[in-house]
Scaffold this motif. Sequence first.
Motif, PDB file in Angstrom:
ATOM      1  N   ASP A   9       0.854  -1.225   0.052  1.00 30.72           N
ATOM      2  CA  ASP A   9      -0.041  -0.067  -0.214  1.00 30.72           C
ATOM      3  C   ASP A   9       0.793   1.158  -0.100  1.00 30.72           C
ATOM      4  O   ASP A   9       0.502   2.267  -0.667  1.00 30.72           O
ATOM      5  N   TYR A  10       1.938   1.174   0.626  1.00 29.93           N
ATOM      6  CA  TYR A  10       2.876   2.269   0.801  1.00 29.93           C
ATOM      7  C   TYR A  10       3.532   2.508  -0.576  1.00 29.93           C
ATOM      8  O   TYR A  10       3.512   3.619  -1.098  1.00 29.93           O
ATOM      9  N   ALA A  11       3.937   1.454  -1.148  1.00 25.46           N
ATOM     10  CA  ALA A  11       4.534   1.700  -2.570  1.00 25.46           C
ATOM     11  C   ALA A  11       3.680   2.218  -3.510  1.00 25.46           C
ATOM     12  O   ALA A  11       3.885   3.075  -4.505  1.00 25.46           O
ATOM     13  N   VAL A  12       2.197   1.773  -3.632  1.00 27.90           N
ATOM     14  CA  VAL A  12       1.207   2.375  -4.587  1.00 27.90           C
ATOM     15  C   VAL A  12       0.993   3.657  -4.253  1.00 27.90           C
ATOM     16  O   VAL A  12       0.852   4.593  -5.313  1.00 27.90           O
ATOM     17  N   LEU A  63       9.810  -3.360 -11.097  1.00 33.34           N
ATOM     18  CA  LEU A  63      11.161  -3.264 -10.489  1.00 33.34           C
ATOM     19  C   LEU A  63      11.076  -1.940  -9.559  1.00 33.34           C
ATOM     20  O   LEU A  63      11.595  -2.152  -8.350  1.00 33.34           O
ATOM     21  N   GLY A  64      10.534  -0.880 -10.014  1.00 35.59           N
ATOM     22  CA  GLY A  64      10.321   0.203  -9.144  1.00 35.59           C
ATOM     23  C   GLY A  64       9.612  -0.056  -7.612  1.00 35.59           C
ATOM     24  O   GLY A  64       9.754   0.588  -6.707  1.00 35.59           O
ATOM     25  N   MET A  75      11.127  -2.406  -0.435  1.00 35.54           N
ATOM     26  CA  MET A  75      12.571  -2.579   0.308  1.00 35.54           C
ATOM     27  C   MET A  75      13.032  -1.472   0.923  1.00 35.54           C
ATOM     28  O   MET A  75      13.518  -1.699   2.074  1.00 35.54           O
ATOM     29  N   ARG A  76      12.966  -0.379   0.321  1.00 32.68           N
ATOM     30  CA  ARG A  76      13.597   0.863   0.967  1.00 32.68           C
ATOM     31  C   ARG A  76      12.731   1.406   2.287  1.00 32.68           C
ATOM     32  O   ARG A  76      13.259   1.806   3.147  1.00 32.68           O
ATOM     33  N   LYS A  77      11.508   0.899   2.333  1.00 38.01           N
ATOM     34  CA  LYS A  77      10.567   1.002   3.555  1.00 38.01           C
ATOM     35  C   LYS A  77      11.315   0.557   4.821  1.00 38.01           C
ATOM     36  O   LYS A  77      11.235   1.010   5.846  1.00 38.01           O
ATOM     37  N   ASP A  78      11.593  -0.658   4.494  1.00 41.10           N
ATOM     38  CA  ASP A  78      12.347  -1.632   5.632  1.00 41.10           C
ATOM     39  C   ASP A  78      13.975  -1.256   5.844  1.00 41.10           C
ATOM     40  O   ASP A  78      14.293  -1.609   6.822  1.00 41.10           O
ATOM     41  N   TYR A 110      19.023   2.279  -4.559  1.00 35.10           N
ATOM     42  CA  TYR A 110      19.204   1.921  -6.037  1.00 35.10           C
ATOM     43  C   TYR A 110      18.554   2.840  -6.758  1.00 35.10           C
ATOM     44  O   TYR A 110      17.459   3.705  -6.463  1.00 35.10           O
ATOM     45  N   THR A 111      18.962   2.910  -8.166  1.00 36.86           N
ATOM     46  CA  THR A 111      18.694   4.039  -9.237  1.00 36.86           C
ATOM     47  C   THR A 111      17.604   3.342 -10.421  1.00 36.86           C
ATOM     48  O   THR A 111      17.691   2.138 -10.591  1.00 36.86           O
ATOM     49  N   ASN A 112      17.392   4.369 -11.305  1.00 38.34           N
ATOM     50  CA  ASN A 112      16.796   3.581 -12.480  1.00 38.34           C
ATOM     51  C   ASN A 112      15.447   2.963 -12.201  1.00 38.34           C
ATOM     52  O   ASN A 112      15.313   1.713 -12.803  1.00 38.34           O
TER      53      ASN A 112
END
Length: 325
Positions: A268-271, A306-307, A313-316, A322-324
């Motif tokens: 939900d956070y990513a969306v 991928l994004g 993953m960055r949330k935790d 990572y880029t791109n």
Amino acid sequence: MGLSNEEISKQYRERETLYLKLIEEVKKQLNYLLSEKDVKLAFPIEARVKELQSILKKCENKNLELNNISEIGDIAGFRIIVLFRSDIEIVSQILKENFEIFKKEDAHDRLSENEFGYSSVHFDATLKEEWCSTPTCKDLKDLKMEIQLRTASQHIWAASSHTLQYKKEEQIPMELRRVVNRAAALLELVDLEFERVLIERENYVSKISENDENEVLNIETLKNVMDKMFPPENKEADEDYALILSELYSYGIKNLNDLIEIIDKNLDYAVKRDKEYVNKVLTSNSDDYDMEHRNRAKHGIYFTHLGLIRTIMRKDYPKKQYTNI
């Protein structure tokens, strides 16, 4: 009495621009149609307009007497080279549905037992009537084209045998016949084994169980979970699953259960972040976002799968970047 060389040359020069336009339009449409059916090509589509000297030579070699240059069906030519034998039927159906096919020939069917040749399918075609009603194609009506369809292995054999000029077995030095036969058989085996890979993969994917918490993450289990849990509209045609997998391994995520848990926790956070980026792009007047991101934002999406996984993953793991995306 047919056309003279001068008359053929005159007609060719009058129509050359139209044939060049034809291959440009058809190549563009073929790429779209194949992408729509998720057909992966071994090589980009080849397209060419036959040169005048080649046409004159063909008329001479085959004693052709033409009343009109349009009687030659392969002035515009295309070659589609697919990875897998099963794609031949898929692409054949695409061609039948989108072109007027007036002749289809499998080159393998015309070979006798002592002739060499690795089959490709040839279609003689014209544009459908509805294509010719559009402004860009209205002057291309009735122009004939040839479309060749083959696998990568078939293409290797065709190119090699053309260079060697090995068409019939009796034309080949006795000392070389065995090795030539073996090469042809190996290329056919490659096609068969690639097809076996597809079948075995489908069998494996059908048995994937999300309930097996110890199931090791691999390309196929990863694709299966992401396809089921992520919004389909965010998926790109060529997601780099190998890259995603290596990044997940670097986080210590190596089995299905761990992946599903962290997606459940942060999807939900990513969306939400995805929609925030969409709004940023649509309201930005700067050059911070490229055309690809702007086009995606117009369709209400920003992240690829991928994004999304990187955002999750960055949330935790906020220190890993990572880029791109």
